[in-house]
Design a protein around this motif. Sequence first.
Motif, PDB file in Angstrom:
ATOM      1  N   ASN A  78      -3.619 -11.978  50.535  1.00  0.00           N
ATOM      2  CA  ASN A  78      -4.985 -12.029  50.303  1.00  0.00           C
ATOM      3  C   ASN A  78      -5.521 -13.112  49.550  1.00  0.00           C
ATOM      4  O   ASN A  78      -6.795 -13.152  49.075  1.00  0.00           O
ATOM      5  CB  ASN A  78      -5.798 -10.761  49.971  1.00  0.00           C
ATOM      6  N   GLY A  79      -4.648 -13.851  49.029  1.00  0.00           N
ATOM      7  CA  GLY A  79      -4.913 -14.935  48.255  1.00  0.00           C
ATOM      8  C   GLY A  79      -4.982 -14.984  46.616  1.00  0.00           C
ATOM      9  O   GLY A  79      -5.064 -15.870  46.058  1.00  0.00           O
ATOM     10  N   ARG A  80      -4.667 -13.839  46.208  1.00  0.00           N
ATOM     11  CA  ARG A  80      -4.532 -13.703  44.959  1.00  0.00           C
ATOM     12  C   ARG A  80      -3.213 -13.947  44.212  1.00  0.00           C
ATOM     13  O   ARG A  80      -2.141 -14.018  44.903  1.00  0.00           O
ATOM     14  CB  ARG A  80      -4.917 -12.034  44.327  1.00  0.00           C
ATOM     15  N   ARG A  81      -3.400 -14.760  42.959  1.00  0.00           N
ATOM     16  CA  ARG A  81      -2.119 -14.998  42.292  1.00  0.00           C
ATOM     17  C   ARG A  81      -1.522 -14.088  41.517  1.00  0.00           C
ATOM     18  O   ARG A  81      -2.356 -13.478  40.531  1.00  0.00           O
ATOM     19  CB  ARG A  81      -2.254 -16.337  41.746  1.00  0.00           C
ATOM     20  N   GLY A  82      -0.222 -13.931  41.096  1.00  0.00           N
ATOM     21  CA  GLY A  82       0.407 -13.204  40.067  1.00  0.00           C
ATOM     22  C   GLY A  82       1.794 -13.819  39.821  1.00  0.00           C
ATOM     23  O   GLY A  82       2.347 -14.889  40.245  1.00  0.00           O
ATOM     24  N   VAL A  83       2.317 -12.958  38.780  1.00  0.00           N
ATOM     25  CA  VAL A  83       3.854 -13.534  38.423  1.00  0.00           C
ATOM     26  C   VAL A  83       4.812 -12.290  38.626  1.00  0.00           C
ATOM     27  O   VAL A  83       4.342 -11.176  38.595  1.00  0.00           O
ATOM     28  CB  VAL A  83       3.950 -13.566  36.780  1.00  0.00           C
ATOM     29  N   VAL A  84       5.886 -12.740  39.112  1.00  0.00           N
ATOM     30  CA  VAL A  84       6.973 -11.862  39.534  1.00  0.00           C
ATOM     31  C   VAL A  84       7.430 -11.216  38.227  1.00  0.00           C
ATOM     32  O   VAL A  84       8.136 -12.006  37.564  1.00  0.00           O
ATOM     33  CB  VAL A  84       8.037 -12.264  40.623  1.00  0.00           C
ATOM     34  N   ARG A  85       7.625  -9.831  38.410  1.00  0.00           N
ATOM     35  CA  ARG A  85       8.042  -9.188  37.169  1.00  0.00           C
ATOM     36  C   ARG A  85       9.280  -8.195  37.129  1.00  0.00           C
ATOM     37  O   ARG A  85      10.173  -7.941  36.294  1.00  0.00           O
ATOM     38  CB  ARG A  85       7.156  -8.244  36.488  1.00  0.00           C
ATOM     39  N   ALA A  86       9.437  -7.900  38.554  1.00  0.00           N
ATOM     40  CA  ALA A  86      10.693  -7.118  38.843  1.00  0.00           C
ATOM     41  C   ALA A  86      10.826  -7.287  40.366  1.00  0.00           C
ATOM     42  O   ALA A  86      10.036  -7.392  41.184  1.00  0.00           O
ATOM     43  CB  ALA A  86      10.468  -5.783  38.683  1.00  0.00           C
ATOM     44  N   ILE A  87      12.211  -7.255  40.651  1.00  0.00           N
ATOM     45  CA  ILE A  87      12.391  -7.139  42.301  1.00  0.00           C
ATOM     46  C   ILE A  87      13.489  -6.056  42.449  1.00  0.00           C
ATOM     47  O   ILE A  87      14.465  -6.130  41.922  1.00  0.00           O
ATOM     48  CB  ILE A  87      13.039  -8.619  42.610  1.00  0.00           C
ATOM     49  N   PHE A  88      13.116  -5.446  43.678  1.00  0.00           N
ATOM     50  CA  PHE A  88      13.966  -4.177  43.966  1.00  0.00           C
ATOM     51  C   PHE A  88      14.082  -3.786  45.478  1.00  0.00           C
ATOM     52  O   PHE A  88      13.352  -4.291  46.250  1.00  0.00           O
ATOM     53  CB  PHE A  88      13.514  -2.898  43.153  1.00  0.00           C
ATOM     54  N   VAL A  89      14.889  -2.914  45.844  1.00  0.00           N
ATOM     55  CA  VAL A  89      15.037  -2.368  47.279  1.00  0.00           C
ATOM     56  C   VAL A  89      14.450  -1.049  47.242  1.00  0.00           C
ATOM     57  O   VAL A  89      14.773  -0.243  46.751  1.00  0.00           O
ATOM     58  CB  VAL A  89      16.227  -2.426  47.820  1.00  0.00           C
ATOM     59  N   ASN A  90      13.454  -0.828  48.038  1.00  0.00           N
ATOM     60  CA  ASN A  90      13.008   0.657  48.123  1.00  0.00           C
ATOM     61  C   ASN A  90      13.780   1.553  49.054  1.00  0.00           C
ATOM     62  O   ASN A  90      14.950   1.255  49.746  1.00  0.00           O
ATOM     63  CB  ASN A  90      11.403   0.520  48.830  1.00  0.00           C
ATOM     64  N   ARG A  91      13.457   2.598  49.612  1.00  0.00           N
ATOM     65  CA  ARG A  91      14.262   3.691  50.087  1.00  0.00           C
ATOM     66  C   ARG A  91      14.296   3.089  51.630  1.00  0.00           C
ATOM     67  O   ARG A  91      15.305   3.649  52.204  1.00  0.00           O
ATOM     68  CB  ARG A  91      13.636   4.858  50.100  1.00  0.00           C
ATOM     69  N   ASP A  92      13.419   2.370  52.227  1.00  0.00           N
ATOM     70  CA  ASP A  92      13.628   1.927  53.427  1.00  0.00           C
ATOM     71  C   ASP A  92      14.449   0.610  53.718  1.00  0.00           C
ATOM     72  O   ASP A  92      14.260  -0.044  54.856  1.00  0.00           O
ATOM     73  CB  ASP A  92      12.247   1.510  54.081  1.00  0.00           C
ATOM     74  N   ALA A  93      15.028   0.204  52.522  1.00  0.00           N
ATOM     75  CA  ALA A  93      15.781  -1.081  52.236  1.00  0.00           C
ATOM     76  C   ALA A  93      14.949  -2.293  52.443  1.00  0.00           C
ATOM     77  O   ALA A  93      15.683  -3.286  53.049  1.00  0.00           O
ATOM     78  CB  ALA A  93      16.964  -1.161  53.678  1.00  0.00           C
ATOM     79  N   ALA A  94      13.749  -2.173  52.389  1.00  0.00           N
ATOM     80  CA  ALA A  94      12.751  -3.107  52.172  1.00  0.00           C
ATOM     81  C   ALA A  94      13.029  -3.983  50.747  1.00  0.00           C
ATOM     82  O   ALA A  94      12.721  -3.017  49.753  1.00  0.00           O
ATOM     83  CB  ALA A  94      11.501  -3.000  52.511  1.00  0.00           C
ATOM     84  N   ARG A  95      12.805  -5.252  50.675  1.00  0.00           N
ATOM     85  CA  ARG A  95      12.813  -6.000  49.292  1.00  0.00           C
ATOM     86  C   ARG A  95      11.353  -5.971  48.809  1.00  0.00           C
ATOM     87  O   ARG A  95      10.483  -6.316  49.363  1.00  0.00           O
ATOM     88  CB  ARG A  95      13.108  -7.363  49.267  1.00  0.00           C
ATOM     89  N   MET A  96      11.205  -5.175  47.859  1.00  0.00           N
ATOM     90  CA  MET A  96       9.874  -5.142  47.113  1.00  0.00           C
ATOM     91  C   MET A  96       9.848  -6.160  45.753  1.00  0.00           C
ATOM     92  O   MET A  96      10.670  -6.198  45.215  1.00  0.00           O
ATOM     93  CB  MET A  96       9.413  -3.782  46.877  1.00  0.00           C
ATOM     94  N   CYS A  97       8.408  -6.415  45.276  1.00  0.00           N
ATOM     95  CA  CYS A  97       8.375  -7.171  44.062  1.00  0.00           C
ATOM     96  C   CYS A  97       7.228  -6.577  43.396  1.00  0.00           C
ATOM     97  O   CYS A  97       6.305  -6.001  44.025  1.00  0.00           O
ATOM     98  CB  CYS A  97       8.051  -8.631  44.459  1.00  0.00           C
ATOM     99  N   ALA A  98       7.406  -6.180  42.025  1.00  0.00           N
ATOM    100  CA  ALA A  98       6.302  -5.746  41.109  1.00  0.00           C
ATOM    101  C   ALA A  98       5.894  -7.234  40.724  1.00  0.00           C
ATOM    102  O   ALA A  98       6.361  -7.986  39.859  1.00  0.00           O
ATOM    103  CB  ALA A  98       6.766  -4.992  39.996  1.00  0.00           C
ATOM    104  N   VAL A  99       4.477  -7.267  41.047  1.00  0.00           N
ATOM    105  CA  VAL A  99       3.773  -8.441  40.548  1.00  0.00           C
ATOM    106  C   VAL A  99       2.710  -8.362  39.745  1.00  0.00           C
ATOM    107  O   VAL A  99       1.812  -7.294  40.092  1.00  0.00           O
ATOM    108  CB  VAL A  99       3.111  -9.089  42.020  1.00  0.00           C
ATOM    109  N   GLU A 100       2.482  -9.053  38.416  1.00  0.00           N
ATOM    110  CA  GLU A 100       1.614  -8.714  37.554  1.00  0.00           C
ATOM    111  C   GLU A 100       0.103  -9.643  38.021  1.00  0.00           C
ATOM    112  O   GLU A 100       0.476 -10.844  38.097  1.00  0.00           O
ATOM    113  CB  GLU A 100       2.151  -8.961  36.208  1.00  0.00           C
TER     114      GLU A 100
END
Length: 59
Positions: free
Chosen positions: A14-36
């Motif tokens: 949607n165009g909003r900017r942030g900074v990656v604070r964590a990277i992990f794999v969820n239960r469905d084996a998809a890579r997720m990022c915690a973005v601040e």
Amino acid sequence: MNRFKLGDEVCKDNGRRGVVRAIFVNRDAARMCAVEINGALDFIDESKLSPPQQADLAA
């Protein structure tokens, strides 16, 4: 292989900017990022993130 690493600046689809604070794999084996974004964490699928656009500077 991760497209981003901790501390990278990213843009959401949607165009909003942030900074990656964590990277992990969820239960469905998809890579997720915690973005601040503005002090709050948003958990986003890595495929919905992109590197920020670079501004074109005129000489």
